[in-house]
Every structure is written in structure tokens, then in C-alpha cells.
Design a protein around this motif. Structure first.
Motif, short mmCIF file in Angstrom:
data_model
loop_
_atom_site.label_atom_id
_atom_site.label_comp_id
_atom_site.label_asym_id
_atom_site.label_seq_id
_atom_site.Cartn_x
_atom_site.Cartn_y
_atom_site.Cartn_z
N SER A 148 178.96 101.83 -19.18
CA SER A 148 179.01 100.49 -19.76
C SER A 148 180.42 100.08 -20.15
CB SER A 148 178.10 100.42 -20.99
OG SER A 148 176.75 100.59 -20.62
N HIS A 149 181.20 101.02 -20.68
CA HIS A 149 182.53 100.66 -21.17
C HIS A 149 183.50 100.31 -20.04
CE1 HIS A 149 183.26 104.95 -20.18
NE2 HIS A 149 184.51 104.56 -19.99
N VAL A 150 183.18 100.71 -18.81
CA VAL A 150 184.06 100.41 -17.67
C VAL A 150 183.96 98.94 -17.30
CG1 VAL A 150 184.53 100.90 -15.23
CG2 VAL A 150 183.94 102.77 -16.81
N GLY A 151 182.76 98.42 -17.27
CA GLY A 151 182.56 97.00 -17.02
C GLY A 151 182.74 96.56 -15.58
N LEU A 152 182.69 97.49 -14.64
CA LEU A 152 182.81 97.10 -13.23
C LEU A 152 181.63 96.24 -12.80
CD1 LEU A 152 184.46 97.40 -10.61
CD2 LEU A 152 183.14 99.48 -10.11
N ASP A 153 180.52 96.37 -13.49
CA ASP A 153 179.34 95.59 -13.15
C ASP A 153 179.49 94.10 -13.44
OD1 ASP A 153 179.28 96.56 -15.98
OD2 ASP A 153 177.53 95.25 -16.08
N LEU A 154 180.47 93.73 -14.24
CA LEU A 154 180.64 92.33 -14.61
C LEU A 154 180.84 91.44 -13.38
CD1 LEU A 154 180.93 90.16 -16.78
CD2 LEU A 154 183.35 90.78 -16.99
N HIS A 155 181.59 91.94 -12.40
CA HIS A 155 181.84 91.14 -11.20
C HIS A 155 180.54 90.88 -10.45
CE1 HIS A 155 186.06 91.97 -11.93
NE2 HIS A 155 185.79 93.27 -11.95
N TRP A 156 179.73 91.93 -10.29
CA TRP A 156 178.47 91.76 -9.56
C TRP A 156 177.52 90.85 -10.32
CZ3 TRP A 156 173.35 92.63 -10.65
CH2 TRP A 156 172.47 92.48 -9.57
N ARG A 157 177.42 91.04 -11.64
CA ARG A 157 176.51 90.20 -12.43
C ARG A 157 176.89 88.72 -12.32
NH1 ARG A 157 176.89 90.66 -17.48
NH2 ARG A 157 178.47 92.27 -17.83
N ASN A 158 178.21 88.47 -12.35
CA ASN A 158 178.66 87.08 -12.25
C ASN A 158 178.38 86.50 -10.86
OD1 ASN A 158 179.59 86.91 -14.88
ND2 ASN A 158 181.65 87.56 -14.38
N ALA A 159 178.70 87.28 -9.82
CA ALA A 159 178.48 86.80 -8.45
C ALA A 159 176.99 86.61 -8.18
CB ALA A 159 179.08 87.79 -7.45
N ARG A 160 176.19 87.57 -8.61
CA ARG A 160 174.75 87.49 -8.36
C ARG A 160 174.13 86.29 -9.07
NH1 ARG A 160 171.96 88.48 -4.32
NH2 ARG A 160 172.32 86.24 -4.59
N HIS A 188 175.68 83.33 -10.24
CA HIS A 188 176.08 82.00 -9.80
C HIS A 188 175.74 81.73 -8.34
CE1 HIS A 188 178.27 78.34 -9.01
NE2 HIS A 188 178.28 78.16 -10.33
N SER A 189 175.68 82.76 -7.51
CA SER A 189 175.37 82.54 -6.10
C SER A 189 173.94 82.04 -5.89
CB SER A 189 175.59 83.83 -5.29
OG SER A 189 174.74 84.87 -5.75
N LEU A 190 173.14 82.08 -6.94
CA LEU A 190 171.77 81.55 -6.89
C LEU A 190 171.71 80.07 -7.28
CD1 LEU A 190 169.95 84.58 -8.55
CD2 LEU A 190 170.14 84.07 -6.11
N HIS A 191 172.85 79.46 -7.51
CA HIS A 191 172.91 78.05 -7.92
C HIS A 191 172.10 77.17 -6.97
CE1 HIS A 191 174.59 73.96 -7.83
NE2 HIS A 191 174.82 74.12 -9.12
#
Length: 408
Positions: free
Chosen positions: A365-377, A379-382
Motif C-alpha cells: 500500500s505504501h508504494v502506491g503504484l496502484d494509483l495509476h491503474w485506479r485512476n485510469a480504470r 476515468h476510462s469508464l466515462h
């Protein structure tokens, strides 16, 4: 400039950005991105309304990038604005979304407002360093706008109202019911804190958590003539707002992919040793890891080349002003749809597959690499990317174009 030429041009935007302009705004955006990157993960977890981040955008001058220099604005072009969105998205896609939507929302002054009223709106925007939020979600037709004296009364609600929680100006779309403008789409601008406007802090989604995309409820809201920006028409120039917002999306997704690659590279270079079956001494030297990055980096580079081309096409189309034809608009929309199709898929895939190179430790969790995927996943559903692919394919095979809407 003659009055005839000015009327044809329609806006203060002309020509395209030069190297000096792009470099100037890229530097500003990179400075802001450094500040945002320092605590992006922590702020994402708190999920608070981004008031501090909004002030950062205002103080940097980014909010006024597109406004005319002669009135105190940045005097920039759309190509620079799209590039800024891309740079910020590498560090904080939520704030990149907030700014990108602001650019499009405030641009309705040029697209919609009567010529005699544009300067007044621009001056207020520049002097107040306004951030323009929106409440226009077309799939939420839950607003009732009825004539009331010289103005209107507004009731109902809109979800997914990006920037509404922090913006000084709130752009609202609603169809008029009754009166001389019955059935027409009205563009309204309400100030923050306007009586009867309830901002519901309910945006608690997987990603884009700081985009202030909450629900807005309207309780018998008085809308005076001073709050009416203009009425919708079928003019091709006015409808450029939709390719514009979709171009924001394409650059947003590209920036997310670039951010995921940059963080993935750092994590990969920091990994000691290598997989025990590998002949390489380190992960960075492992041919499978190198092949993976080779594929992902190449795909992102291709998307970037397409985005740069389409960004400039948008400025060239804008420059035509009232001379823009339906065919011009359709050609631009297809270019934008191409970018949306590849940038959306690329961002989600890159932000996902980069974990293959960074290993299980990068899921902490502290690395936060998942933030990019969560954001892309998120907004791409807009709006469904499959319909953009369909749009491109149908045009390629039959020359068909989609009817103009707030999504096409």
C-alpha cells in the motif's frame, strides 16, 4: 483586424503554439507536478475536496493559460493546455482532470456566449482566477428548468459534476421546459455558494478521488439573466466542445501511462538480484523485463505521437472560427476518437502490466503504484471506448459519422 475577420474567427485563439509557448507552459506544469507528486498518494487516501490543489493551479497561472493576454490571461493555445493536462496526469491525474475540465467548461464562453458578452465573462474569469466546474452529465436528465419572469427556476440533480466542489463558477446544462425557448439546451453559470445549490460530498470512487466529481442538487434555484451564458445551437463551431473534452481524456490517459512507466522504472532499477531462474544478475538486465518495457514504452510513444498531432489539429480547427463546417468537425471528431481508443486501452494496460516488472513488493500500500491503474480504470469508464472504436471503424468502412452530442 477587420470586423468581418474577427467575426469569422469567433475567438481570441488563432494559429498554433510555437516551441517557446509549449516550453513555457511545460515548465510551469512540471513545477506544479513536482509539488503534487510529493503527497499524491496521501491526498488520494484522504479523498478530501481539493481546495489546496485548486489554489496551486490558480497561483501557478495554469487556470488562465487559455485566456487572452490582452485581458491579463496566459495567451496560450489548446495544444499547450492539453500538454499541461498530460504533464500533471503523470503525477496526479485527479488534479489534471480538474484542470482539463476547467479548460473546456470556461471555453464555452467562446463556444456559446453571445459576442457582446464574451469579454465580460473573460474579464471576470481572469480577475477572479476562476476555476470552472461543471454539472452537465448528459445521462442524468434530472434537471427541470422552467421560465420564471426574466429568468428561470432550476430543480433536480446531476451526478459526476467535476470541479463543482471547489470551482468559483459552475457550468450547468439543462433543457428549458416551456416559454419561448422550450426544448432548447441552456448553458448556465452559477457562482459558488449560490442559494439553493447543494454540493453533496459523495464522490468516493476507486480512482480520480480528488477530482471533486460529486453530486449537485438544485432546490428551486433562481437563475437570473446574468447567469445565462447562452443557448445551444446546431452550429459546428459550438459543437467543438465535445472533441475538446475527449482530447482532454486522451491526454489524461497518456499522462497516466507515462506516470506508471516512470514509477515502474524507478522500482525496477531499485530491485536487487533477479529471479532465481534468470541468467541475468539483476531485474533490469533480465531480457523478459526489458522486453516488457520495450513493448509498453513503444506503445506509449505511439500514443504520444498521435496525441501531439491531434492536439495541433484542434487548434487549426478552432482557428477557422465560424467557417468551421460539419465536415471539418466530423474529421476532427474521428481523429479524437482514434486517440481515445488507443490511449484508453494503453493507459489501463500499461498501469496494470507494469506490475509484472516491479514484482509483488510493489503491491504494498505504501508504494502506491496502484494509483495509476485506479485512476485510469475509473476515468476510462466515462463513456464506453467500444463506441469510439465503432465510430472509427464505421467511418473507415462507410464514411458514416456520429450525430453530434455531448459524447460524440
Amino acid at each position: 483586424m477587420s470586423e468581418a475577420v474577427e467575426q469569422t474567427r469567433r475567438t481570441h485563439w488563432s494559429g498554433v503554439a510555437d516551441d517557446a509557448e509549449r516550453d513555457r507552459w511545460t515548465r510551469v506544469a512540471e513545477e506544479v507536478a513536482v509539488t503534487l507528486a510529493a503527497d499524491a498518494l496521501e491526498r488520494d487516501r484522504r479523498g478530501e475536496q481539493p481546495f489546496a490543489e485548486s489554489r496551486l493551479l490558480q497561483e501557478s497561472g495554469l487556470v488562465n493559460l487559455l485566456d487572452p493576454a490582452e485581458l491579463g490571461g496566459g495567451g496560450g493555445h489548446w495544444e499547450s493546455a492539453f500538454l499541461v493536462v498530460r504533464v500533471l496526469a503523470r503525477a496526479d491525474a485527479s488534479i489534471a482532470q480538474l484542470l482539463g475540465y476547467h479548460y473546456i467548461n470556461s471555453a464555452n464562453v467562446a463556444f456559446v456566449a453571445p459576442a457582446a458578452e464574451r469579454e465580460g465573462w473573460l474579464r471576470r474569469t481572469i480577475e477572479g482566477r476562476w476555476i470552472w466546474g461543471d454539472s452537465v452529465n448528459p445521462v442524468d436528465p434530472n434537471l427541470v428548468l422552467r421560465p420564471d419572469g426574466a429568468g428561470f427556476r432550476l430543480d433536480g440533480f446531476k451526478r459526476f459534476s467535476t470541479g463543482s466542489g471547489v470551482g468559483e463558477a459552475l457550468l450547468v446544462n439543462a433543457v428549458v421546459e416551456g416559454g419561448e425557448h422550450d426544448g432548447r439546451l441552456a448553458y448556465l453559470v452559477l457562482p459558488y455558494g449560490h442559494p439553493g445549490v447543494e454540493l453533496v460530498d459523495d464522490w468516493d470512487n476507486l480512482g480520480q478521488r480528488l477530482s471533486a466529481s460529486n453530486t449537485v442538487r438544485y432546490h428551486d434555484v433562481r437563475v437570473g439573466p446574468e447567469h445565462v451564458l447562452g443557448l445551444g445551437t446546431d452550429e459546428p463551431f459550438q459543437s467543438l466542445v465535445t472533441p475538446g473534452i475527449q482530447l482532454v481524456f486522451g491526454n489524461l490517459y497518456l499522462g497516466i501511462a507515462q506516470g506508471a512507466l516512470a514509477q515502474g522504472r524507478e522500482l525496477t532499477l531499485a530491485r536487487p538480484n533477479s529471479w532465481f531462474l534468470s541468467a541475468a544478475d539483476t531485474y533490469r538486465e533480465d531480457p523478459f523485463v526489458q522486453r516488457l518495457y520495450g513493448e509498453l514504452v513503444s506503445r506509449v510513444a505511439a500514443v504520444e505521437a498521435l496525441a501531439d498531432r491531434v492536439n495541433r489539429s484542434f487548434d487549426r480547427t478552432i482557428d477557422r472560427g465560424s467557417a468551421v463546417t460539419a465536415d471539418d468537425r466530423a474529421a476532427l471528431a474521428i481523429e479524437v476518437a482514434q486517440l481515445k481508443a488507443v490511449s484508453s486501452d494503453t493507459a489501463v494496460d500499461v498501469a496494470n502490466r507494469v506490475f509484472e516488472a516491479t514484482g509483488s513488493s510493489s503491491t504494498a500500500s505504501h508504494v502506491g503504484l496502484d494509483l495509476h491503474w485506479r485512476n485510469a480504470r475509473t476515468h476510462s469508464l466515462h463513456d464506453p471506448v467500444d463506441f469510439k472504436k465503432l465510430e472509427v471503424g464505421a467511418h473507415f468502412l462507410t464514411g458514416a459519422v456520429q450525430p453530434i452530442s455531448l459524447y460524440t
